[in-house]
Design a protein around this motif. Structure first.
Motif, short mmCIF file in Angstrom:
data_model
loop_
_atom_site.label_atom_id
_atom_site.label_comp_id
_atom_site.label_asym_id
_atom_site.label_seq_id
_atom_site.Cartn_x
_atom_site.Cartn_y
_atom_site.Cartn_z
N GLY A 206 -19.17 38.54 35.19
CA GLY A 206 -17.83 37.99 35.38
C GLY A 206 -17.59 36.63 34.78
O GLY A 206 -16.59 35.98 35.10
N SER A 207 -18.47 36.17 33.89
CA SER A 207 -18.20 34.89 33.23
C SER A 207 -16.97 35.01 32.33
O SER A 207 -16.57 36.11 31.95
N ALA A 208 -16.39 33.86 31.99
CA ALA A 208 -15.21 33.85 31.12
C ALA A 208 -15.59 34.11 29.67
O ALA A 208 -14.75 34.52 28.87
N GLY A 209 -16.86 33.88 29.32
CA GLY A 209 -17.27 34.09 27.95
C GLY A 209 -18.53 33.34 27.62
O GLY A 209 -19.32 32.98 28.50
N LEU A 210 -18.72 33.05 26.33
CA LEU A 210 -19.94 32.45 25.82
C LEU A 210 -19.63 31.20 25.02
O LEU A 210 -18.63 31.14 24.30
N SER A 211 -20.51 30.20 25.12
CA SER A 211 -20.38 28.97 24.35
C SER A 211 -21.79 28.55 23.96
O SER A 211 -22.48 27.88 24.72
N CYS A 212 -22.22 28.98 22.78
CA CYS A 212 -23.64 28.94 22.43
C CYS A 212 -23.84 28.44 21.00
O CYS A 212 -22.97 28.60 20.15
N ILE A 213 -25.02 27.90 20.72
CA ILE A 213 -25.30 27.42 19.37
C ILE A 213 -25.39 28.56 18.37
O ILE A 213 -25.15 28.37 17.18
N GLN A 214 -25.72 29.76 18.84
CA GLN A 214 -25.82 30.92 17.94
C GLN A 214 -24.49 31.20 17.25
O GLN A 214 -24.46 31.77 16.16
N GLY A 215 -23.40 30.78 17.86
CA GLY A 215 -22.09 30.94 17.25
C GLY A 215 -21.87 30.06 16.04
O GLY A 215 -20.89 30.24 15.32
N ASN A 216 -22.78 29.11 15.82
CA ASN A 216 -22.70 28.30 14.60
C ASN A 216 -23.48 28.92 13.45
O ASN A 216 -23.50 28.37 12.34
N TYR A 217 -24.09 30.04 13.70
CA TYR A 217 -24.71 30.84 12.65
C TYR A 217 -23.85 32.07 12.36
O TYR A 217 -23.42 32.29 11.24
N PHE A 218 -23.60 32.85 13.43
CA PHE A 218 -22.94 34.15 13.29
C PHE A 218 -21.85 34.31 14.35
O PHE A 218 -22.00 35.10 15.28
N PRO A 219 -20.76 33.56 14.22
CA PRO A 219 -19.74 33.58 15.29
C PRO A 219 -19.13 34.95 15.53
O PRO A 219 -18.82 35.30 16.67
N GLU A 220 -18.95 35.74 14.46
CA GLU A 220 -18.32 37.04 14.65
C GLU A 220 -19.20 37.98 15.46
O GLU A 220 -18.71 38.90 16.12
N LEU A 221 -20.52 37.74 15.46
CA LEU A 221 -21.44 38.57 16.24
C LEU A 221 -21.30 38.23 17.73
O LEU A 221 -21.37 39.13 18.59
N VAL A 222 -21.09 36.96 18.04
CA VAL A 222 -20.84 36.56 19.42
C VAL A 222 -19.50 37.12 19.89
O VAL A 222 -19.37 37.62 21.02
N VAL A 223 -18.49 37.05 19.03
CA VAL A 223 -17.18 37.63 19.36
C VAL A 223 -17.30 39.14 19.60
O VAL A 223 -16.71 39.68 20.54
N TRP A 224 -18.07 39.81 18.75
CA TRP A 224 -18.27 41.26 18.90
C TRP A 224 -18.87 41.57 20.27
O TRP A 224 -18.46 42.52 20.94
N LEU A 225 -19.84 40.75 20.70
CA LEU A 225 -20.46 40.97 22.00
C LEU A 225 -19.46 40.75 23.13
O LEU A 225 -19.43 41.51 24.11
N CYS A 226 -18.62 39.72 23.00
CA CYS A 226 -17.58 39.48 24.00
C CYS A 226 -16.58 40.64 24.08
O CYS A 226 -16.07 40.94 25.15
N ASP A 227 -16.34 41.27 22.95
CA ASP A 227 -15.38 42.38 22.91
C ASP A 227 -15.98 43.70 23.38
O ASP A 227 -15.25 44.59 23.84
N ASN A 228 -17.31 43.85 23.25
CA ASN A 228 -17.91 45.17 23.47
C ASN A 228 -18.95 45.23 24.58
O ASN A 228 -19.54 46.29 24.81
N TYR A 229 -19.19 44.14 25.30
CA TYR A 229 -20.28 44.08 26.27
C TYR A 229 -20.24 45.19 27.31
O TYR A 229 -21.28 45.59 27.85
N ASP A 230 -19.04 45.72 27.63
CA ASP A 230 -18.92 46.75 28.66
C ASP A 230 -18.48 48.10 28.10
O ASP A 230 -18.04 48.98 28.83
N ASN A 231 -18.62 48.27 26.79
CA ASN A 231 -18.22 49.51 26.13
C ASN A 231 -19.36 50.53 26.26
O ASN A 231 -20.37 50.44 25.57
#
Length: 313
Positions: A206-231
Motif C-alpha cells: 500500500g505504499s504510494a510508490g518508489l523513490s530510489c537511486i535506481q531511477g537515476n539509471y533506468f527510470p522507465e523500469l521503475v515506472v514499469w514496476l509501479c504500473d505492473n506490480y499487481d498485474n
C-alpha cells in the motif's frame, strides 16, 4: 491501496568540469525524468549532493527546476540542514518560496545520534510550530546518520494534516508496513520506499510508490514496476524486474552518483560524470561492470516488452 503508484526520482545534480552547476544538463534531466513517467521530483536531495551545495546554489537550482517543470508534476525539496531548529525553520520558509509543493525535513538533522526519541519528537514538533502551515515531508537520510521514524509518531504527524510525504529508508518491510497502516486514513499523504530489494512487496502493501537511486539509471523500469506490480498476467516479468534490481544493488550503489551519470551518458544525455562528493574517477573495472549492467538492462527491456527506449534522445 489500488491507487496508481508513483515514481518520484531523487534528482541528480550535474556539474561542469569546474564543478559549477550545469544548468543546461539540469534542464535535460528534468525532461528526461518526466518523459520516463515520473509523477513528481525530489530536488535538493542526497543524490543532488545537497551537502556539497551552498544555500544560494540550493535556492537557485530548485527555483530553476520549478520554472522548467512549470506545474507538470509536484516538486519536493530538502529544506533542513545542520543548525538550530529556529534557523532550520527559517530555511524551510525560504526554500518554500521557490514554488515547491512540500519541504522535506531530514530526520537525522533534528536530533543528535545519541539523543533519545523524546528529544527527536520534541524538536520535530518545534519545527512544525515554527513553520506555520507549510507542507512538510520526512526523509530518513543516511547522512550524517540514519534516524528511522516510528510508525506511531509518523501516523500522529500525518493525521495533523501538516505532513504530506515520507521517503522511507528503513530497509525493513515490517517497519514500512506499520507506517502504511498508521497513515492509511489520510488521502493526501504518500509514503515512498527507497529500498528496491522489496519494491514489489512495499507496493503491494500500500505504499504510494518508489523513490530510489535506481531511477537515476533506468527510470522507465521503475515506472514499469509501479504500473505492473499487481498485474497477475505478468508475474514472471515482475519477478524478473524485481530480481534485476536485487542482483545489481551493489554495482548501482558502489560509485554512485558518478556511476549513474556514466549510464546517463550511455543514454545520450549531455551530462558530465563530475561529482563534488567523489574525487576518484571510475576505474576500468567499474566501467566494465556498468557496461554489463547496461547490456543486462537492454536484454531485460526486450524480455518484458520495451520495444525501444522511448526516453533516450
Amino acid at each position: 491501496m489500488k491507487n496508481k503508484k508513483k515514481f518520484i526520482p531523487v534528482m541528480l545534480m550535474p556539474f561542469q568540469e569546474d564543478e559549477k552547476i550545469d544548468y543546461s544538463a539540469l534542464n535535460q534531466l528534468v525532461e528526461y525524468y518526466i518523459r520516463a513517467g515520473a509523477q513528481g521530483l525530489f530536488a535538493n536531495c542526497l543524490s543532488s549532493e545537497m551537502f556539497n551545495l551552498s544555500k544560494e546554489e540550493m535556492l537557485k537550482s530548485v527555483a530553476f527546476i520549478v520554472d522548467k517543470v512549470n506545474g507538470r508534476v509536484p516538486i519536493v525539496a530538502t529544506g533542513t540542514f545542520a543548525d538550530t531548529i529556529e534557523n532550520q525553520a527559517e530555511f524551510v520558509k525560504e526554500i518554500y518560496t521557490t514554488g515547491i509543493d512540500c519541504v522535506i525535513v531530514i530526520t537525522s538533522l533534528l536530533a543528535e545520534q545519541t539523543d533519545s526519541e523524546a528529544v527527536f519528537q520534541k524538536n520535530v514538533e518545534q519545527l512544525l510550530s515554527l513553520t506555520a502551515d507549510i507542507p512538510l515531508g520526512f526523509y530518513e537520510c543516511p547522512v550524517p546518520y540514519k534516524r528511522v521514524m516510528s510508525s506511531d509518531f509518523l501516523g500522529k504527524l500525518v493525521k495533523s494534516g501538516r505532513v504530506k510525504y515520507h521517503k522511507d529508508t528503513s530497509l525493513d518491510i515490517e517497519n514500512v508496513k506499520a507506517k502504511i497502516v498508521s497513515t492509511l486514513e489520510v488521502a493526501d499523504f504518500g509514503l515512498y520506499d527507497a529500498y528496491m530489494a522489496h519494491a514489489v512487496e512495499t507496493l503491494r502493501a500500500g505504499s504510494a510508490g518508489l523513490s530510489c537511486i535506481q531511477g537515476n539509471y533506468f527510470p522507465e523500469l521503475v515506472v514499469w514496476l509501479c504500473d505492473n506490480y499487481d498485474n497477475l498476467d505478468r508475474e514472471e516479468e515482475i519477478s524478473l524486474v524485481q530480481q534485476f534490481f536485487i542482483d545489481n544493488m551493489d554495482v548501482m550503489h558502489e560509485t554512485y552518483p558518478t556511476s549513474a551519470k556514466y549510464i546517463l551518458r550511455q543514454r545520450s544525455l549531455d551530462i558530465g560524470v563530475y561529482c563534488r562528493n567523489r574525487s576518484e574517477s571510475l576505474s576500468q573495472d567499474t566501467k566494465k561492470q556498468l557496461n554489463q549492467l547496461w547490456d543486462d538492462f537492454e536484454k531485460l527491456s526486450h524480455r518484458i516488452g520495451f520495444s525501444k527506449r522511448v526516453i533516450d534522445n
